[in-house]
Structures are given as structure tokens and as C-alpha cells.
Design a protein around this motif. Sequence first.
Motif, short mmCIF file in Angstrom:
data_model
loop_
_atom_site.label_atom_id
_atom_site.label_comp_id
_atom_site.label_asym_id
_atom_site.label_seq_id
_atom_site.Cartn_x
_atom_site.Cartn_y
_atom_site.Cartn_z
N LEU A 154 0.83 -1.21 0.00
CA LEU A 154 0.00 0.00 0.00
C LEU A 154 0.86 1.26 0.00
CD1 LEU A 154 -2.76 -1.08 2.55
CD2 LEU A 154 -3.05 -0.70 0.10
N GLY A 155 2.01 1.20 0.70
CA GLY A 155 2.90 2.35 0.70
C GLY A 155 3.39 2.70 -0.69
N ALA A 156 3.67 1.65 -1.48
CA ALA A 156 4.12 1.89 -2.85
C ALA A 156 2.97 2.34 -3.75
CB ALA A 156 4.75 0.61 -3.40
N TRP A 157 1.74 1.92 -3.42
CA TRP A 157 0.58 2.19 -4.29
C TRP A 157 -0.09 3.52 -3.94
CZ3 TRP A 157 -4.83 -0.32 -3.60
CH2 TRP A 157 -5.65 0.06 -4.68
N ILE A 158 -0.45 3.73 -2.67
CA ILE A 158 -1.21 4.92 -2.29
C ILE A 158 -0.43 5.84 -1.35
CG2 ILE A 158 -3.45 3.81 -2.63
CD1 ILE A 158 -3.63 3.33 0.35
N GLY A 159 0.76 5.45 -0.96
CA GLY A 159 1.58 6.30 -0.10
C GLY A 159 1.11 6.30 1.34
N LEU A 160 1.88 6.96 2.20
CA LEU A 160 1.55 7.01 3.62
C LEU A 160 0.23 7.74 3.86
CD1 LEU A 160 2.76 6.10 6.31
CD2 LEU A 160 3.88 8.34 6.48
N SER A 161 -0.04 8.79 3.09
CA SER A 161 -1.30 9.51 3.26
C SER A 161 -2.49 8.63 2.92
CB SER A 161 -1.31 10.77 2.39
OG SER A 161 -1.22 10.43 1.01
#
Length: 396
Positions: A154-161
Motif C-alpha cells: 500500500l505504501g508503494a501504491w497509495i503512499g503514507l497519506s
Amino acid sequence: MTRTERRASGALASLFALRMLGLFLVLPVFALEAARYPGGDDPARVGLAMGIYGLTQAFLQIPFGLASDRFGRKPVIVAGLALFALGSALAAWAPDLTWLTLGRALQGAGAISAAVTAFLADVTRDSVRTKAMAMVGASIALMFALSLLLGPLLGAWIGLSGIFALTCVLALAGMALVVWGAPAEPVRARAAGTVRWGGLSEVLRHVGLLRLNLGVFVLHAVQLAMWMAVPALLVQAGLPKIGHWQVYLPAVVASLLVMGGVLFPMERRGRLRAVFLAAIGLIALVQLGLLWAVSGSAAPGLWLLGGLLFVFFIGFNTLEASQPSLASRLAPAHARGAALGVYNTLQSLGFFAGGAVGGWLFKVHGAAGLFTVCAAASLVWLALAWPMRAPTGGRG
């Protein structure tokens, strides 16, 4: 378990799962992704942003626990989840590390752990409470394993936000679960309007509870501090962050199988104290193993790191299941929310200390200094826990 006990255990374990999934999703990526924010080039500030959630929780766990004794568990839980959702939304919007830190602080203001644990204790008998708490602990461990798989993806896909936005949605789902999925509160919990601060004084003088409170502080401080260094060690060992789940997931799942095969049979045989102390010993052993691994001339390999994490999760999951059960059984029934409020306050302070102090130690003294302090804290905990006696029935 009775039908009501099964329903309550399932609903509240699911509530913990939704909430903790949102928290844990950021754990494997936070230290790496927060460095991309303005102000994120300072590991100490990143550690503060990670750990400040625990500081605000620490200030509010006791008030939330006392409020649940007086006003009932469900209203307090829903209010806390609403604050958690607002904090998640703020963290999702955050343009820099300062706002991200404020969002994490507001997340922590939703300090419902004491109220949820007290609710579960209200609706379960002493004879099945460790099993009910273990369901909660297992749900947390499974969400931890799932987050280690999904977090990097998810970090790679949608980022921390984007992860924080998802956390907001999970909090709203938790509110619906409390309102429509959890059973009605027992009359004792809903009629506890006479409870005042006197119960807190009684709790603070209870030696057995003080010992458990120290333990939960050390456990979660060590857990969070470890993750200031472990992701970087895995990268150094040749595993990119998107593949870290390949180490985390097998270690967590295998540790749950070991815990389930050991904890409940040993408790039935009256050996809970031995299992409890052995689990603390495993936490200390892992910190010493990590210290040895990072002190060598070569970076530790994946097999060594994976083995140490497997042993860590055996100890961690066993303690996650047994400590809150012991606390609820030792606590006076009329002040159970207050007792679990204190317990969860120390847990939250452990999160804060692990993030803030762990980030500072990693910055100033490196991984070796970090694991030295974690090992020392674990050994002190083992020494102080040694005189404990597990309750044999009733309130203990």
C-alpha cells in the motif's frame, strides 16, 4: 464459552483487529516513508511522530477507563473511535512532518483499549477470560502479520497519506461494529455511576498490577524501538522493503501456532507463571541476539533475522494474550475500567518511549546501542516479574 461470551469475544476481537490494522499498516513503512516529508530527514523527529500516538493515549487511558466505569463501555468506545478517525484524516492530509505528528497525536486521543478490554472482562468468566483475551491477542497478531504484507504494498501504491485515509475508514467501520455487532452491556457495567477516583487509588497500590503495568510498558517500548532498526537491517540483508512480508508473515503465523499449542494447555495445568516468565526471557534473548548480530563485521543475514523475529513473536504474542487477562483478574471488579486504564496507559507510554527514545538511540548510538538498551530493559523486567504469582481463580 457461552453464546454471549463467543459473540462478545468475536465482536471485540474484530474491533481490535480493525483498529490495530490501521495502526500497524504504517509500522513497516513509516520510518522510510516519513523521511520523504519536509522535516523528515531527522530520525529523532520521525521517531517522535511514530511514538507520539502512545503519549496522547497515555494521558487519556485512565480518564477513558474511569468514564467507561461510570457511563458505560459502548458510548466511550464510540467516542474514542471518532477521535481516532479524525486523527487519521488529519494525518492523511498532512503536508509535512509537523502536521503528520499532530495527526498521530489526535489518533492517540482515541484511547479505547481500557474500555474495550474492560467490556470483554465484564462479559466473560474468569475460567475463559484468558481464551477471550487470546482471541483479541490473536486478532492483533494476525492484523500485524497482514499489515506487514499489505503495508509495503500500500505504501508503494497509495503512499503514507493513503494508508492513513484507509485507517479512517477502518475506524468508522469499528464504530458500526460496536453499535450493531457487540452484545448489550451487563447491568453491572452500565450501572457503575457511583465509581469515582477512589478505585484508581486502590489500583495504584496493588503490587501485582504494578508489576504487570511495568511489563506492558517494557514490552511495547521494545516492540516499537525494534522497528526503528529492523526494516533497515532487512534492506541491508538484501530484501527490498516491498518484500519484507516474506520474513514477517511466516514468523508471525508460525509463532501463533506455537503460542496456541503451549499457552492454553499450560494454563490448564496451572503453569501460567512459567509460560509468562519464559516469554519475557524470549524477548530478552532476541534483543541479545540482535545485538550480537549487528555487532559483527558483516550485516546479519535474512535467515538469522527471520529466526530472531520468529522467537520474538512467540514471546510477544504469549504476553499479549496473558498480561491483560491477568490484569483483569487481579483488578477489583468495581474498578476494572480504572485498572485497565492504568495498564493501557503504561502500554501507551511504552509505545511513545519506544518510538521517541528508540529513534534517538538509533540516531546517536546506532542499532547496537538500541538493542543494548532493549536487552537491558527486558532483563530488568524479567528480574522484577520473577516473584509474581498467577491468580488461580476468582479475582486472584
